[in-house]
Write an enzyme that holds these catalytic residues in place. Structure first.
Site, PDB file in Angstrom:
ATOM      1  N   HIS A 126      26.282  43.112  45.498  1.00 36.77           N
ATOM      2  CA  HIS A 126      27.624  42.569  45.261  1.00 36.77           C
ATOM      3  C   HIS A 126      27.854  42.488  43.753  1.00 36.77           C
ATOM      4  CE1 HIS A 126      31.044  39.835  45.204  1.00 36.77           C
ATOM      5  NE2 HIS A 126      31.240  40.124  46.478  1.00 36.77           N
ATOM      6  N   GLY A 152      38.153  37.650  43.938  1.00 41.14           N
ATOM      7  CA  GLY A 152      38.438  36.287  43.496  1.00 41.14           C
ATOM      8  C   GLY A 152      39.666  36.202  42.600  1.00 41.14           C
TER       9      GLY A 152
HETATM   10  C1  3PY Z   1      35.995  38.900  47.920  1.00 41.99           C
HETATM   11  O1  3PY Z   1      36.810  39.223  48.777  1.00 41.99           O
HETATM   12  O2  3PY Z   1      36.304  38.175  46.964  1.00 41.99           O
HETATM   13  C2  3PY Z   1      34.605  39.364  48.000  1.00 41.99           C
HETATM   14  O3  3PY Z   1      33.926  39.350  47.006  1.00 41.99           O
HETATM   15  C3  3PY Z   1      34.048  39.789  49.294  1.00 41.99           C
HETATM   16  O4  3PY Z   1      32.701  40.095  49.189  1.00 41.99           O
END
Ligand code: 3PY
Length: 249
Positions: free
Chosen positions: A95, A173
Site C-alpha cells: 500500500h 484519503g
Molecule cells: C483509500 O481508499 O483511501 C485506500 O487507501 C484504500 O486502500
C-alpha cells in the site's frame, strides 16, 4: 468471467466495540450482495474478533501487512503463518502508505507477496502514482516499474495467485477519485503488462480500484470492463456504505 472482489481496508481504525458493531452490520447485510466476494482487512489486534464474527458468513478476513520473515526474533512483526492461523485469506502488500511512511521498497514488497502466497494467502498488491508523477506523464512508467519490481523477483506464475489494486496516491484519503475512464486506462495498462508475460493469467487476474471509492461513485467505476472490484478505505468503516459498494460489484 472475473468475480468482483470488494475488500475493506480499515487502516488503523477500530476498537473492539466499534469493530464488533461494524463486522456484525456487514455480516447481516451480506445476504443482499448477489455477486461480489467480500473481504475486510482489519488491524492485527482485531483479527481474533474478525475470525470469530465472520465465521460461516462467506466474508473473507484479511490483514494489512505481513513480515517478510517466517518467524523468530523480529520484535513487533507478524508472520504469514500467524495470519493464516487467524483465518486470513487476503493480505494487503505494498500500500502506498507503507511505501511512503515505512520505506517499503519493491524488494520488500516482493518478499511479502512471496511469503504470503507460500503460506496460502492471496496478496492484494497495491500500485499507484503520485499527483506529480501523473502530471509529469509518468503514470505508466511508475506503475510498470512497480509491477516489474515484484514480477522480476517472484515470477509471472505467482501473479496467478494474487490480486492487484490500482490506487492512485493522489486519490487516497483526499476525497479525490480517478474518473472511471482514467482508472480504466490504467487497469488496461496493468492487464496488458501481465499479458506480456501470460495472456491466461492476465485474463484471470482481478485488478481492483482503490482511492476514495465510495457509495456514490462505486457503480460507475465498477462498470468499467477492467475494474474487477475495489479496495475501500474510509467507506469500509460504515457498514451501510460498504454494503452499497458491495452491491454495486
Ligand atoms: C483509500 O481508499 O483511501 C485506500 O487507501 C484504500 O486502500
Amino acid at each position: 468471467m472475473r468475480r468482483p472482489l470488494i475488500a475493506g481496508n480499515w487502516k488503523m481504525n477500530g476498537t473492539k466495540s466499534s469493530a464488533e458493531a461494524l463486522l456484525s452490520g456487514v455480516v447481516s447485510g451480506a445476504a443482499s450482495v448477489a455477486k461480489a466476494e467480500i473481504a475486510v482487512c482489519v488491524p492485527f489486534p482485531l483479527l481474533y474478533l474478525g475470525e470469530r464474527l465472520l465465521a460461516d458468513s462467506g466474508i473473507q478476513l484479511g490483514a494489512q501487512n505481513v513480515c517478510t520473515e517466517p518467524g523468530g526474533a523480529y520484535t513487533g512483526e507478524v508472520s504469514a503463518a500467524m495470519l493464516v492461523d487467524f483465518g486470513c485469506r487476503y493480505v494487503i502488500c505494498g500500500h502506498s502508505e507503507r511505501r511512503e511512511y515505512y520505506g517499503e521498497t519493491d524488494e520488500i514488497i516482493a518478499k511479502k507477496v512471496s511469503v504470503s502466497i507460500a503460506a496460502g494467502m492471496k496478496p492484494i498488491l497495491c500500485v499507484g502514482e503520485t499527483l506529480q508523477q501523473r502530471e509529469d506523464g509518468l503514470t505508466e512508467q511508475v506503475i510498470g516499474a512497480q509491477i516489474n519490481g515484484v514480477m522480476s523477483r517472484i515470477g509471472i506464475d505467482a501473479f496467478d495467485r494474487l490480486e492487484i489494486a490500482y490506487e492512485p496516491v493522489w486519490a487516497i484519503g483526499t476525497g479525490k477519485t480517478a474518473s472511471p475512464e482514467q482508472a480504466q486506462d490504467v487497469h488496461v495498462f496493468i492487464r496488458n503488462k501481465v499479458a506480456d508475460e501470460s495472456a491466461a493469467i492476465a485474463e484471470k487476474i482481478r485488478i481492483l480500484y482503490g482511492g476514495s471509492m465510495k457509495a456514490a461513485n462505486a457503480r460507475e467505476l465498477l462498470s468499467q470492463a477492467d475494474i474487477d472490484g475495489g479496495l475501500i478505505g474510509g467507506a469500509s468503516l460504515v457498514a451501510d456504505d460498504f454494503l452499497v459498494i458491495c452491491q454495486a460489484g
